[in-house]
Scaffold this motif. Structure first.
Motif, PDB file in Angstrom:
ATOM      1  N   ARG A 181      37.140  35.941  38.804  1.00  0.00           N
ATOM      2  CA  ARG A 181      38.736  35.028  37.747  1.00  0.00           C
ATOM      3  C   ARG A 181      39.288  36.269  37.476  1.00  0.00           C
ATOM      4  O   ARG A 181      39.494  37.662  36.794  1.00  0.00           O
ATOM      5  N   ILE A 182      40.298  35.464  37.480  1.00  0.00           N
ATOM      6  CA  ILE A 182      42.165  36.697  37.581  1.00  0.00           C
ATOM      7  C   ILE A 182      42.459  36.110  36.575  1.00  0.00           C
ATOM      8  O   ILE A 182      43.220  35.154  36.416  1.00  0.00           O
ATOM      9  N   PRO A 213      46.913  45.634  45.148  1.00  0.00           N
ATOM     10  CA  PRO A 213      44.847  45.353  45.017  1.00  0.00           C
ATOM     11  C   PRO A 213      44.587  45.514  44.074  1.00  0.00           C
ATOM     12  O   PRO A 213      44.980  45.812  42.965  1.00  0.00           O
ATOM     13  N   LEU A 214      43.365  45.118  43.784  1.00  0.00           N
ATOM     14  CA  LEU A 214      42.770  45.259  42.814  1.00  0.00           C
ATOM     15  C   LEU A 214      42.468  46.112  41.942  1.00  0.00           C
ATOM     16  O   LEU A 214      40.967  46.138  42.345  1.00  0.00           O
ATOM     17  N   GLU A 215      43.239  47.388  41.261  1.00  0.00           N
ATOM     18  CA  GLU A 215      43.140  48.208  40.597  1.00  0.00           C
ATOM     19  C   GLU A 215      43.106  48.295  39.477  1.00  0.00           C
ATOM     20  O   GLU A 215      43.675  48.407  38.279  1.00  0.00           O
ATOM     21  N   PRO A 216      41.905  48.376  38.834  1.00  0.00           N
ATOM     22  CA  PRO A 216      41.343  48.157  37.358  1.00  0.00           C
ATOM     23  C   PRO A 216      42.057  49.800  36.630  1.00  0.00           C
ATOM     24  O   PRO A 216      42.479  50.595  37.325  1.00  0.00           O
ATOM     25  N   VAL A 220      41.178  41.227  35.105  1.00  0.00           N
ATOM     26  CA  VAL A 220      39.999  40.987  35.797  1.00  0.00           C
ATOM     27  C   VAL A 220      39.223  40.061  34.754  1.00  0.00           C
ATOM     28  O   VAL A 220      38.407  41.352  33.714  1.00  0.00           O
ATOM     29  N   VAL A 221      38.621  38.906  34.386  1.00  0.00           N
ATOM     30  CA  VAL A 221      37.628  38.596  33.446  1.00  0.00           C
ATOM     31  C   VAL A 221      36.401  38.114  33.465  1.00  0.00           C
ATOM     32  O   VAL A 221      35.494  37.469  34.506  1.00  0.00           O
TER      33      VAL A 221
END
Length: 256
Positions: free
Chosen positions: A2-3, A35-38, A16-17
């Motif tokens: 989940r975003i 990209p999904l980079e924290p 991100v959840v």
């Protein structure tokens, strides 16, 4: 996954959840383009304001009468092909944002819907490749000025006004949308309780169909139709939409 798109008073950010956590894991950029980079930062969910998970750069594509019982409740036949209409990106609002109907309508109705978010530029997508161009899914409320929709030749004034397309609460990736519960409440009254399994035309076929009409761009949203149970909403009421696997969000309805 989940975003969330959110704010704590500054510019919108993405996160991100995490399952089982009350924190948002902040991302470095927009998932549509990076990209999904924290970043390493975490924000408590209860201190953030959720926004519409996506603001289309181009358009929202609506599909009319894609549930047989909904077509019947409005006195219509099931169409031989999908009925397609457009909403501009100015129609999009997020959770808790007010829905403000235009002054030319006196009959507003809710329509809870699964929404598909497109990931990249595409045209003439084969049905079997549709999943390759889908970033994820969110919940939508296709708010409709029903009196104007019925009186006009086109659906533009009835469907495309500012705030007519609430989206939320999250963008969910890798979700099986073949049989998800779709529900809608007005205040505490359950109005709609259907399933995506009742769609006449499924998600892959809809993506393929609309991509033959026009080029789809990253962030474009496809509304997939609403189950039976649509009904009137008055200013002062609150509409809640919930889709299994995505979550629930609500919006107050008010007049200027």
């Amino acid at each position: 996954m989940r975003i969330a798109r959110f704010t704590t008073g500054d510019d919108p950010r993405y996160a991100v959840v995490e399952e089982g956590s009350d924190d948002l894991v902040v991302l470095s950029g927009d998932p549509l383009y990076s990209p999904l980079e924290p970043t390493g930062q975490r924000v408590p969910l209860d201190s953030a304001r959720l926004l519409a998970p996506v603001i289309p750069r181009s358009k929202v594509i609506g599909i009319g009468r894609n549930y047989a019982e909904h077509a019947a409740e409005l006195g219509n036949e099931v169409p031989a092909e999908p009925i397609v209409f457009l909403k501009p990106n100015t129609a999009v609002v997020g959770p808790d944002d007010p829905v403000v109907p235009p002054p030319y309508t006196s009959h507003l109705e809710h329509e809870a819907e699964l929404a598909v978010v497109i990931s990249r530029i595409c045209k003439d997508v084969p049905v079997e490749r549709a999943k390759d161009v889908i970033l994820g899914y969110t919940a939508a409320n296709d708010m409709t000025a029903r009196d104007v929709q019925r009186s006009d030749v086109t659906w533009t004034r009835g469907k495309a006004w500012d705030s007519s397309c609430p989206l939320g609460p999250y963008l969910v990736m890798d979700l099986d949308v073949s049989d998800l519960q779709v529900r809608c409440w007005v205040d505490d009254e359950l109005r709609q309780d259907g399933s995506t399994a009742q769609m006449i035309v499924g998600v892959p076929e809809l993506v393929a169909y609309v991509s033959r009409i026009f080029t789809l761009l990253p962030g474009d949203v496809i509304l997939t139709g609403t189950p039976a149970g649509v009904g009137r909403v008055e200013p002062g009421q609150r509409v809640t939409v919930e889709i299994e696997g995505i979550g629930a969000f609500s919006n107050p309805v008010m007049r200027r």
